[in-house]
Design a protein around this motif. Sequence first.
Motif, PDB file in Angstrom:
ATOM      1  N   ALA A  11       0.587  -1.189  -0.717  1.00 27.43           N
ATOM      2  CA  ALA A  11      -0.306  -0.025   0.145  1.00 27.43           C
ATOM      3  C   ALA A  11       0.385   0.915  -0.200  1.00 27.43           C
ATOM      4  N   ARG A  12       1.586   1.119   1.104  1.00 26.33           N
ATOM      5  CA  ARG A  12       2.864   2.314   0.544  1.00 26.33           C
ATOM      6  C   ARG A  12       3.694   2.752  -0.282  1.00 26.33           C
ATOM      7  N   ARG A  13       3.520   1.389  -1.196  1.00 29.43           N
ATOM      8  CA  ARG A  13       4.181   1.708  -2.493  1.00 29.43           C
ATOM      9  C   ARG A  13       3.813   2.338  -3.102  1.00 29.43           C
ATOM     10  N   LEU A  14       2.505   2.172  -3.164  1.00 28.57           N
ATOM     11  CA  LEU A  14       1.334   2.347  -4.256  1.00 28.57           C
ATOM     12  C   LEU A  14       0.913   4.003  -4.117  1.00 28.57           C
ATOM     13  N   ALA A  15       1.002   4.715  -2.887  1.00 28.77           N
ATOM     14  CA  ALA A  15       0.681   5.821  -2.171  1.00 28.77           C
ATOM     15  C   ALA A  15       1.864   6.554  -1.625  1.00 28.77           C
ATOM     16  N   SER A  16       3.377   5.944  -2.751  1.00 28.74           N
ATOM     17  CA  SER A  16       4.462   6.655  -2.638  1.00 28.74           C
ATOM     18  C   SER A  16       4.571   7.710  -3.337  1.00 28.74           C
ATOM     19  N   ASN A  17       4.646   8.845  -2.169  1.00 23.63           N
ATOM     20  CA  ASN A  17       5.569  10.079  -3.193  1.00 23.63           C
ATOM     21  C   ASN A  17       6.126  10.525  -4.484  1.00 23.63           C
ATOM     22  N   GLU A  26      -5.906  10.287  -8.349  1.00 24.88           N
ATOM     23  CA  GLU A  26      -4.907   8.989  -9.049  1.00 24.88           C
ATOM     24  C   GLU A  26      -5.004   7.804  -8.976  1.00 24.88           C
ATOM     25  N   LEU A  27      -4.739   7.343  -7.396  1.00 20.88           N
ATOM     26  CA  LEU A  27      -5.041   6.410  -7.226  1.00 20.88           C
ATOM     27  C   LEU A  27      -6.454   5.916  -6.778  1.00 20.88           C
ATOM     28  N   ALA A  28      -7.240   6.549  -7.389  1.00 18.56           N
ATOM     29  CA  ALA A  28      -9.794   6.332  -6.653  1.00 18.56           C
ATOM     30  C   ALA A  28      -9.099   6.068  -8.582  1.00 18.56           C
ATOM     31  N   LYS A  50     -11.453  10.991   0.554  1.00 18.00           N
ATOM     32  CA  LYS A  50     -10.727  10.411  -0.904  1.00 18.00           C
ATOM     33  C   LYS A  50     -11.925   8.856  -1.236  1.00 18.00           C
ATOM     34  N   PHE A  51     -12.204   8.047  -0.140  1.00 27.01           N
ATOM     35  CA  PHE A  51     -13.142   7.390  -0.201  1.00 27.01           C
ATOM     36  C   PHE A  51     -14.833   7.684  -0.401  1.00 27.01           C
ATOM     37  N   TYR A  52     -14.855   8.965  -0.560  1.00 23.96           N
ATOM     38  CA  TYR A  52     -15.885   8.784  -1.819  1.00 23.96           C
ATOM     39  C   TYR A  52     -15.232   9.201  -3.194  1.00 23.96           C
ATOM     40  N   CYS A  56      -3.075   1.065   1.300  1.00 26.63           N
ATOM     41  CA  CYS A  56      -3.165   2.451  -0.292  1.00 26.63           C
ATOM     42  C   CYS A  56      -3.656   3.477   0.027  1.00 26.63           C
ATOM     43  N   MET A  57      -5.203   3.422   0.094  1.00 25.50           N
ATOM     44  CA  MET A  57      -6.222   4.343   0.284  1.00 25.50           C
ATOM     45  C   MET A  57      -6.023   5.833   1.681  1.00 25.50           C
ATOM     46  N   TRP A  58      -5.922   4.372   2.449  1.00 26.05           N
ATOM     47  CA  TRP A  58      -5.490   5.446   3.646  1.00 26.05           C
ATOM     48  C   TRP A  58      -4.652   5.477   4.268  1.00 26.05           C
TER      49      TRP A  58
END
Length: 314
Positions: free
Chosen positions: A45-51, A104-106, A147-149, A92-94
């Motif tokens: 999850a952190r990789r996908l949410a990486s800056n 972007e992730l959504a 973000k979940f919306y 990841c979203m969290w």
Amino acid sequence: LLYTIGVGIISNSFLHMTGLHACVRMFWNETGPSIMAADVEVKFARRLASNSAKVRGRALNGLRRWISARSSIHNAFSELELLKLWKGLYLCMWHCDKPLLQEELAENFASFIHLFHCSDTAWLFVAVFFKTMAREWHGIDRLRLDKFYTLIRRVVRHCFGYLKSKVWEQGLVGGAVEVLASGPLCPDLSQTCSGVQLHVVEVYVPELIAMATGCVSCVPSLELLQPCCNLLAMTKDLTVAETLCRSIFDPITEGLKAAKLQLDLMQLSECLLRLAVSRETRGKNRKKLYTLHRRCVRLLGCRSLGRATTFCML
């Protein structure tokens, strides 16, 4: 080497089941043999949410390739596997705090539906998403709701986008209706939760219009609205009923919005009337259905139930 050293920690079958087998190799150089099962999902999850766009891109591309390759086999994914996959995407979203990255992730997560070669698996992927959101919803604090919306809206958008890419094939539309009617638009809140349901109702018609606009083929609007009609008849939640009317049925029956959607208003009128007279319809919702039916008839400009097809303004 990973499986030899970590045999007591993570089994090969578990990695395949969770959908993280390909990702473990990505993390191995940094994590070493002490990695735990729960850590794998968190690090993924952190990789996908990486800056870092590079890190993010590599993780997404790896996941896309794995889903696409795996889904070439009929019914390759079980519900349990997809539940675990969505748990990782949820984490990841969290962990993601930047608004632009959240969008972007959504968009990326919702677009995964197009990777599945089998339509049954694609709809299972969507159904499991809504199950995950219903399960996790009450644990989401108000600072993370937006973000979940966004994620829910993008999933609804890509559901309609998937149907559009398949030229609104009848069998696929039926699959979408079944998933929505038994999930986020189910009157039984044991299958969903009011927060998820309300947001799906609010975005449903705008996203359907966005996909139907400029569509050459006939859009099965009435069939896609059927779960909303049934929900209006059966819901016990007054807020849900009012949101259905305000977001979906009032714009249709009053012709207030500018966007055009091809819709057989006489068929909609008959559907609303059937639900209004049904014994299964809740008494508090019956009056709303009768009111909407009368508005449809007025909009058609006739009081008889003769067949007529019109374009309504949503």
